[in-house]
Design an enzyme around this catalytic site. Sequence first.
Site, PDB file in Angstrom:
ATOM      1  N   HIS A  62      25.676   7.427  31.348  1.00 36.41           N
ATOM      2  CA  HIS A  62      27.126   7.486  31.222  1.00 36.41           C
ATOM      3  C   HIS A  62      27.585   8.504  30.180  1.00 36.41           C
ATOM      4  CE1 HIS A  62      26.640   2.995  32.354  1.00 36.41           C
ATOM      5  NE2 HIS A  62      26.681   3.736  33.439  1.00 36.41           N
ATOM      6  N   LYS A  72      28.331   8.364  19.980  1.00 35.44           N
ATOM      7  CA  LYS A  72      27.957   6.951  20.027  1.00 35.44           C
ATOM      8  C   LYS A  72      26.867   6.675  18.993  1.00 35.44           C
ATOM      9  CE  LYS A  72      28.619   6.321  25.018  1.00 35.44           C
ATOM     10  NZ  LYS A  72      27.923   5.970  26.275  1.00 35.44           N
ATOM     11  N   TYR A 132      27.538  -0.912  20.369  1.00 35.47           N
ATOM     12  CA  TYR A 132      27.852   0.509  20.368  1.00 35.47           C
ATOM     13  C   TYR A 132      29.071   0.778  19.497  1.00 35.47           C
ATOM     14  CZ  TYR A 132      25.712   0.344  25.111  1.00 35.47           C
ATOM     15  OH  TYR A 132      24.907   0.156  26.197  1.00 35.47           O
ATOM     16  N   ASP A 168      26.122   2.993  39.107  1.00 39.78           N
ATOM     17  CA  ASP A 168      25.027   3.796  38.556  1.00 39.78           C
ATOM     18  C   ASP A 168      24.123   4.368  39.645  1.00 39.78           C
ATOM     19  OD1 ASP A 168      25.988   3.388  36.015  1.00 39.78           O
ATOM     20  OD2 ASP A 168      24.457   1.938  35.447  1.00 39.78           O
TER      21      ASP A 168
END
Length: 174
Positions: A62, A72, A132, A168
Site C-alpha cells: 500500500h 510511516k 502505525y 490486495d
Amino acid sequence: MIFTPTSLAGCFLVTPNVLGDHRGWFMRTYCKNSFAEIGHQKEWVQMNHSYTAQKGTVRGMHFQLPPHEEIKLVRCIAGTAYDVIVDLRKNSATYLQWFGAEISARNRQMMYIPEGCAHGFQALTDDVELVYCHSGFYTPEAESGLRYNDPKINIQWPLEPVELSVRDQQHPLL
C-alpha cells in the site's frame, strides 16, 4: 534509539533502548530530537492499529499517491511480522528495490518508511498486531497499491501467502 539504515535510501530499522529491572521494562518509541537526526521533520498526524488473525496472511503493498504521500513508522506489538518496503521513488538509486525485515513484539524493532515507498507485511505467527504512525492523513482517493507478487519486484515472502484481501489481489502489476 538505534537507527540502522536498510538497503533502501531513507529507510531504517529502529531499535529502541529498553531499560528494565525486576518490575519490567520501559522504552521510548519516539523522540522528536532522535528522529530529527535521520532527517525526520514531519509531525505524526494519525495512528492506526491492525490485527491479523492467521499466519501467512499478506497485507499490502500500500501507498498514497502524490501529493498525499506519507512517512510511516511501523511497530509490531503482538506476534511476528515480515515487514516489507518497496521503493517507488523514480529518482532514487534504489527505485523498484525492496527490503524486508522481521519485526516482532519480542525484538521491539520498528520500520521507518519514507514517502514514496509502498508498504506491506506478512504475518509470521497467528494474532499479529501492528501500530502505525503516519505523517499524512488517510486520503481515500489517493489510496493505491501494487501487487504483492509482482514478478518485476519479486518479493521473497518467508511463507506461502494464504490470505489476501480482494483489493490486495487486484492491485496492478508494474
